[in-house]
Write an enzyme that holds these catalytic residues in place. Structure first.
Site, mmCIF file in Angstrom:
data_model
loop_
_atom_site.group_PDB
_atom_site.id
_atom_site.type_symbol
_atom_site.label_atom_id
_atom_site.label_comp_id
_atom_site.label_asym_id
_atom_site.label_seq_id
_atom_site.Cartn_x
_atom_site.Cartn_y
_atom_site.Cartn_z
ATOM 1 C CG HIS A 123 -2.103 -1.117 1.281
ATOM 2 N ND1 HIS A 123 -2.763 -1.431 0.178
ATOM 3 C CD2 HIS A 123 -2.185 -2.085 2.061
ATOM 4 C CE1 HIS A 123 -3.712 -2.308 0.447
ATOM 5 N NE2 HIS A 123 -3.278 -2.742 1.395
ATOM 6 C CG ASP A 160 -2.742 -8.838 0.563
ATOM 7 O OD1 ASP A 160 -1.870 -8.968 1.601
ATOM 8 O OD2 ASP A 160 -3.488 -7.969 0.608
ATOM 9 C CG HIS A 162 -6.224 -5.751 1.469
ATOM 10 N ND1 HIS A 162 -5.776 -6.476 2.375
ATOM 11 C CD2 HIS A 162 -7.558 -5.326 2.024
ATOM 12 C CE1 HIS A 162 -6.549 -6.610 3.408
ATOM 13 N NE2 HIS A 162 -7.648 -5.942 3.212
ATOM 14 C CG ASP A 246 -4.902 -10.572 3.070
ATOM 15 O OD1 ASP A 246 -4.431 -10.834 2.009
ATOM 16 O OD2 ASP A 246 -4.628 -9.378 3.520
HETATM 17 ZN ZN LIG Z 1 -4.040 -7.657 2.677
#
Ligand SMILES: [Zn+2]
Length: 313
Positions: A123, A160, A162, A246
């Site tokens: 991120h 991931d 996200h 995740d």
């Molecule tokens: Zn994540």
């Protein structure tokens, strides 16, 4: 040829009360791995601190300054989710530097690597730290593979749950780094639409595959293979993986569609691709993943598949 495993005491050396990315999380992974025969089959590799020059190949000098000052000034948060402290900075330097150590080792000796680092990175963008991430470990690694080792084209595969908005932002107009992300959508950080594909020289070098919450494992794996086909057409000379765990069905933050053994399937698909296009060169880097049992087991599946992809030593 070895499978390298990057670990370092710095990654256990910081904490923030009740934060999902705790030192306990990493301790749990290490305790699990140390009990497995696999632990004796991988080659341990220590991290090193990333240099300022290596960081500013991805992040603006002002961003690096701001992160370092925030950490050095004590204990607090750089955004709502991202704790900082002097010890966190030491770990963040080692996390990015550990990826560079792994790239050096794979370029020198062949094989592949997994970097068991924290804090995560995907991120963090050119101008900001965000959501548990201080520096973008994988992005710094991609630039290093290019500048230090002359790899003209590098691919980053991000599984991931996200979207790795920081990684996408870093290479969006670049053209020499291909970014593939499969992520749950709509979901944090609400980026990664399928029409975000890169601009200028980077046009066509970002491939987002957003998938709804009700995606099945079969649909996910089919989409993943479609993404890898696009990477193969890019002819990468090095592959980095943003390996978050995740998207596992039990994960307390993600809680999506994947089973533990799917991480072996994803890994084997990546190593097969790497064998075809870049002499098996894969460096994988821990991002998210938070379930105390599913995370270590998923990582063991991932690491085992990396090991199995190589001829026995
Ligand atoms: Zn994540």
């Amino acid at each position: 040829m070895p499978t390298f495993l990057v670990t370092d005491p710095a990654f256990l050396g910081y904490d923030s009360p009740d934060h999902p990315d705790s030192s306990k999380r990493l301790r749990g992974i290490l305790d699990d791995l140390e009990r497995r025969p696999l632990w004796r089959e991988v080659s341990p590799l220590p991290a090193r601190p990333v240099t300022h020059e290596e960081l500013v190949a991805v992040h603006s000098p002002a961003m690096v300054d701001a992160v370092e000052k925030a950490c050095q000034s004590g204990y607090g948060f750089i955004d709502a989710d991202t704790p900082v402290s002097p010890e966190t900075l030491v770990a963040a330097w080692a996390a990015a530097g550990g990826v560079l150590q792994a790239i050096d080792a794979v370029m020198r000796e062949g094989g592949n690597a997994f970097c068991l680092v924290r804090p995560p990175g995907h991120h963090a963008g050119p101008d900001q730290a965000m959501a548990f991430c201080l520096f973008n470990n994988v992005a710094v690694g991609a630039r290093y593979a290019q500048r230090r080792h002359g790899c003209a084209r590098v691919a980053i595969i991000d599984w991931d749950i996200h979207h790795g908005n920081g990684t996408q932002d870093t290479f969006y107009t670049d053209g020499s780094v291909f970014y593939l992300s499969l992520h749950r959508s709509p979901y944090f950080p609400e980026t990664g639409r399928s029409d975000e594909t890169g601009t200028g020289p980077g046009a066509g070098c970002t491939l987002n595959i957003p998938l709804p919450f009700k995606t099945s494992r079969e649909e996910y794996l089919a989409a993943f293979r479609r993404g890898l086909a696009a990477i193969e057409a890019f002819h990468p000379e090095f592959i980095l993986v943003s390996a978050g765990f995740d998207a596992h069905r039990q994960d307390p933050i993600g809680g999506w569609c994947l089973e533990t053994t799917d991480y072996a399937t994803l890994t084997a698909a990546v190593t097969d691709l790497a064998d075809r296009c870049c002499q098996g060169r894969v460096v994988s880097v821990l991002e998210g993943g938070y379930h105390p049992d599913a995370l270590p087991e998923s990582i063991a599946n991932h690491l085992e598949a990396l090991r199995k992809a190589l001829p026995a030593a």
